[in-house]
Design a protein around this motif. Structure first.
Motif, PDB file in Angstrom:
ATOM      1  N   SER A   1      38.579   8.531  -5.741  1.00  0.00           N
ATOM      2  CA  SER A   1      37.758   8.441  -4.727  1.00  0.00           C
ATOM      3  C   SER A   1      38.872   9.104  -3.391  1.00  0.00           C
ATOM      4  O   SER A   1      38.801   8.244  -2.340  1.00  0.00           O
TER       5      SER A   1
ATOM      6  N   LYS B   1      35.822  14.777  -6.131  1.00  0.00           N
ATOM      7  CA  LYS B   1      34.534  15.247  -6.987  1.00  0.00           C
ATOM      8  C   LYS B   1      33.690  16.029  -6.257  1.00  0.00           C
ATOM      9  O   LYS B   1      33.064  15.462  -4.979  1.00  0.00           O
ATOM     10  N   SER B   2      33.051  16.747  -6.600  1.00  0.00           N
ATOM     11  CA  SER B   2      31.896  17.409  -5.820  1.00  0.00           C
ATOM     12  C   SER B   2      31.098  18.348  -6.866  1.00  0.00           C
ATOM     13  O   SER B   2      31.554  18.975  -7.726  1.00  0.00           O
TER      14      SER B   2
ATOM     15  N   ARG C   1      34.738   8.819  -1.001  1.00  0.00           N
ATOM     16  CA  ARG C   1      33.194   8.998  -1.060  1.00  0.00           C
ATOM     17  C   ARG C   1      32.572   9.632   0.156  1.00  0.00           C
ATOM     18  O   ARG C   1      31.291   9.327   0.325  1.00  0.00           O
TER      19      ARG C   1
ATOM     20  N   ARG D   1      31.832  22.972  -1.527  1.00  0.00           N
ATOM     21  CA  ARG D   1      32.562  21.556  -1.256  1.00  0.00           C
ATOM     22  C   ARG D   1      33.865  21.724  -2.269  1.00  0.00           C
ATOM     23  O   ARG D   1      34.885  21.325  -1.963  1.00  0.00           O
TER      24      ARG D   1
ATOM     25  N   ASP E   1      39.139  15.987 -14.427  1.00  0.00           N
ATOM     26  CA  ASP E   1      39.048  14.442 -14.862  1.00  0.00           C
ATOM     27  C   ASP E   1      37.729  13.823 -15.428  1.00  0.00           C
ATOM     28  O   ASP E   1      36.713  14.059 -14.662  1.00  0.00           O
TER      29      ASP E   1
ATOM     30  N   SER F   1      44.919   3.167 -15.415  1.00  0.00           N
ATOM     31  CA  SER F   1      44.033   3.369 -14.491  1.00  0.00           C
ATOM     32  C   SER F   1      43.664   1.809 -13.968  1.00  0.00           C
ATOM     33  O   SER F   1      43.398   0.716 -14.719  1.00  0.00           O
TER      34      SER F   1
HETATM   35  P1  NAP Z   1      35.364  11.226  -3.999  1.00  0.00           P
HETATM   36  O1  NAP Z   1      35.735  12.291  -4.759  1.00  0.00           O
HETATM   37  O2  NAP Z   1      36.219  10.331  -2.849  1.00  0.00           O
HETATM   38  O3  NAP Z   1      34.242  11.620  -3.164  1.00  0.00           O
HETATM   39  C1  NAP Z   1      32.850  12.109  -3.897  1.00  0.00           C
HETATM   40  C2  NAP Z   1      31.825  12.096  -3.029  1.00  0.00           C
HETATM   41  O4  NAP Z   1      31.692  12.869  -1.799  1.00  0.00           O
HETATM   42  C3  NAP Z   1      30.594  12.623  -3.499  1.00  0.00           C
HETATM   43  O5  NAP Z   1      29.505  12.039  -3.076  1.00  0.00           O
HETATM   44  C4  NAP Z   1      30.301  14.210  -3.069  1.00  0.00           C
HETATM   45  O6  NAP Z   1      29.150  14.646  -3.089  1.00  0.00           O
HETATM   46  C5  NAP Z   1      31.035  14.179  -1.737  1.00  0.00           C
HETATM   47  N1  NAP Z   1      31.823  15.041  -1.323  1.00  0.00           N
HETATM   48  C6  NAP Z   1      32.900  15.795  -1.843  1.00  0.00           C
HETATM   49  N2  NAP Z   1      33.561  16.777  -1.224  1.00  0.00           N
HETATM   50  C7  NAP Z   1      32.996  16.503  -0.090  1.00  0.00           C
HETATM   51  C8  NAP Z   1      33.249  17.383   1.266  1.00  0.00           C
HETATM   52  N3  NAP Z   1      34.254  18.281   1.131  1.00  0.00           N
HETATM   53  N4  NAP Z   1      32.389  16.987   2.407  1.00  0.00           N
HETATM   54  C9  NAP Z   1      31.646  15.969   2.335  1.00  0.00           C
HETATM   55  N5  NAP Z   1      31.293  15.258   1.075  1.00  0.00           N
HETATM   56  C10 NAP Z   1      31.840  15.853  -0.034  1.00  0.00           C
HETATM   57  O7  NAP Z   1      34.881  10.184  -4.954  1.00  0.00           O
HETATM   58  P2  NAP Z   1      34.682   9.669  -6.498  1.00  0.00           P
HETATM   59  O8  NAP Z   1      33.707  10.537  -7.125  1.00  0.00           O
HETATM   60  O9  NAP Z   1      34.636   8.360  -6.532  1.00  0.00           O
HETATM   61  O10 NAP Z   1      36.441   9.884  -6.996  1.00  0.00           O
HETATM   62  C11 NAP Z   1      36.752  11.150  -7.500  1.00  0.00           C
HETATM   63  C12 NAP Z   1      36.970  11.136  -8.980  1.00  0.00           C
HETATM   64  O11 NAP Z   1      37.812  10.210  -9.456  1.00  0.00           O
HETATM   65  C13 NAP Z   1      35.813  10.841  -9.655  1.00  0.00           C
HETATM   66  O12 NAP Z   1      34.512  11.686  -9.912  1.00  0.00           O
HETATM   67  C14 NAP Z   1      36.201  10.417 -10.927  1.00  0.00           C
HETATM   68  O13 NAP Z   1      36.463  11.628 -11.839  1.00  0.00           O
HETATM   69  C15 NAP Z   1      37.631   9.488 -10.469  1.00  0.00           C
HETATM   70  N6  NAP Z   1      37.274   8.291 -10.624  1.00  0.00           N
HETATM   71  C16 NAP Z   1      38.077   7.357 -11.363  1.00  0.00           C
HETATM   72  C17 NAP Z   1      37.860   5.836 -11.425  1.00  0.00           C
HETATM   73  C18 NAP Z   1      38.649   5.127 -12.260  1.00  0.00           C
HETATM   74  O14 NAP Z   1      38.254   3.774 -12.494  1.00  0.00           O
HETATM   75  N7  NAP Z   1      39.715   5.523 -12.874  1.00  0.00           N
HETATM   76  C19 NAP Z   1      37.017   5.257 -10.303  1.00  0.00           C
HETATM   77  C20 NAP Z   1      36.455   6.247  -9.463  1.00  0.00           C
HETATM   78  C21 NAP Z   1      36.721   7.365  -9.521  1.00  0.00           C
HETATM   79  P3  NAP Z   1      28.790  15.822  -3.969  1.00  0.00           P
HETATM   80  O15 NAP Z   1      29.164  15.834  -5.430  1.00  0.00           O
HETATM   81  O16 NAP Z   1      27.130  15.930  -3.542  1.00  0.00           O
HETATM   82  O17 NAP Z   1      29.377  17.043  -3.267  1.00  0.00           O
END
Ligand code: NAP
Length: 278
Positions: free
Chosen positions: A192, A234-235, A196, A240, A48, A143
């Motif tokens: 998310s 995301k990581s 996060r 992870r 993504d 989205s």
């Molecule tokens: P998330 O995936 O809920 O969390 C990511 C955070 O958690 C990062 O800081 C990551 O750090 C950490 N993490 C990941 N796996 C972990 C684990 N197993 N244990 C502990 N910490 C962990 O949040 P997000 O990045 O906001 O959402 C995921 C994806 O959704 C985004 O990357 C993006 O592609 C998409 N998104 C879309 C929108 C939209 O408006 N459409 C908005 C937000 C996000 P590290 O990377 O350092 O491991």
């Protein structure tokens, strides 16, 4: 039947989407390329991204480096707000394709609805329908759309969006939106999905981790998958990325209920464009 990392679900246009993808917001530079290649060689099939993340070129390099065939992976990108409108969405998407080193994406989304000028969002949707007809994107979706905004789009739209990608996790159970989307045959994709990593220490979550011998992040992701929701954690850390893929196990009814009721509910992502009630 228990799902596996290969399990897909069928979108309303017949395209199959994997239940698991790698999120890439804030993944940058060579790290982004490396983690995309790593994920695609360790079971993930979906990535993504978005124009707004500024990393489409790195995603392009990453999937190429993985050695995976284009037709075996699933790429999603999103039209950013400043590129909405008929012509600029088409023009900007050509650039996205170039950045991603591909001649089509599997899923193209409107990143955020333009609340102040919804006609612009309708125009964007129209442009996306045409790009889909031209084979530049296999599926088109939304989205950050609320129920009223989906209803408004559907008044004009000839094509029903396949997906609504929204913030969705155990601390933000958007049940009404989920049920509405199900009724309209729009798949919810959770962004998310581990909130996060902010609430992994939550007591109920921690109690459940012991029963299944899984981490809190895995329980949160499994909760989504048990609700038939697509997840894109995301990581940028290999450990992870692998941990977040080990999520295909059943949670029993009692634990699902407990996770459905985890509180307090918290929304992490808001946009300045959104009204306060968002
Ligand atoms: P998330 O995936 O809920 O969390 C990511 C955070 O958690 C990062 O800081 C990551 O750090 C950490 N993490 C990941 N796996 C972990 C684990 N197993 N244990 C502990 N910490 C962990 O949040 P997000 O990045 O906001 O959402 C995921 C994806 O959704 C985004 O990357 C993006 O592609 C998409 N998104 C879309 C929108 C939209 O408006 N459409 C908005 C937000 C996000 P590290 O990377 O350092 O491991």
């Amino acid at each position: 039947m228990e799902k596996t990392i290969q399990t897909t679900t069928e979108l309303n246009n017949g395209v199959e989407i994997p239940y698991l993808g790698l999120g890439t917001w804030q993944a940058r530079g060579s790290t982004c390329k490396e983690v995309v290649a790593f994920a695609l060689t360790h079971g993930y099939s979906m990535i993504d991204t978005a124009q707004a993340y500024g990393n489409e070129s790195r995603i392009g390099q990453g999937w190429k480096a993985s050695g995976r065939k284009r037709e075996d992976i699933f790429l999603t990108t999103k039209i950013r707000n400043s590129n909405q409108g008929y012509q600029s969405s088409q023009r900007s998407f050509q650039q996205s394709l170039e950045n991603l080193q591909t001649d089509y994406v599997d899923l193209l989304l409107i990143h955020w609805p333009d609340i102040g000028d919804f006609d612009r969002t309708i125009e964007t949707w129209q442009a996306m329908i045409e790009m889909q007809n031209e084979g530049l994107c296999r599926s088109i979706g939304l989205s950050n759309f609320t129920i009223p905004l989906i209803e408004r789009l559907l008044e004009y739209a000839k094509v029903v969006p396949v997906v609504n990608q929204v913030e969705f996790h155990t601390f933000l159970y958007q049940k009404e939106l989920l049920e509405f989307c199900r009724e309209k045959d729009v798949q919810i994709e959770a962004y998310s999905p581990i909130a996060r990593a902010r609430y992994l220490e939550n007591d109920t979550l921690q109690k459940i981790t012991k029963k299944y011998d899984k981490t809190a992040a895995q329980i949160m992701l499994a909760w989504c998958v048990n609700h038939n929701i697509v997840v894109i954690p995301k990581s940028v850390h290999e450990g992870r990325i692998q941990e977040n893929a080990n999520i295909f196990f059943d949670l029993d009814d009692e634990d699902m209920r407990a996770l459905d009721q985890l509180g307090p509910q918290r929304r992490l992502v808001t946009s300045l464009d959104q009204p306060p009630s968002w």
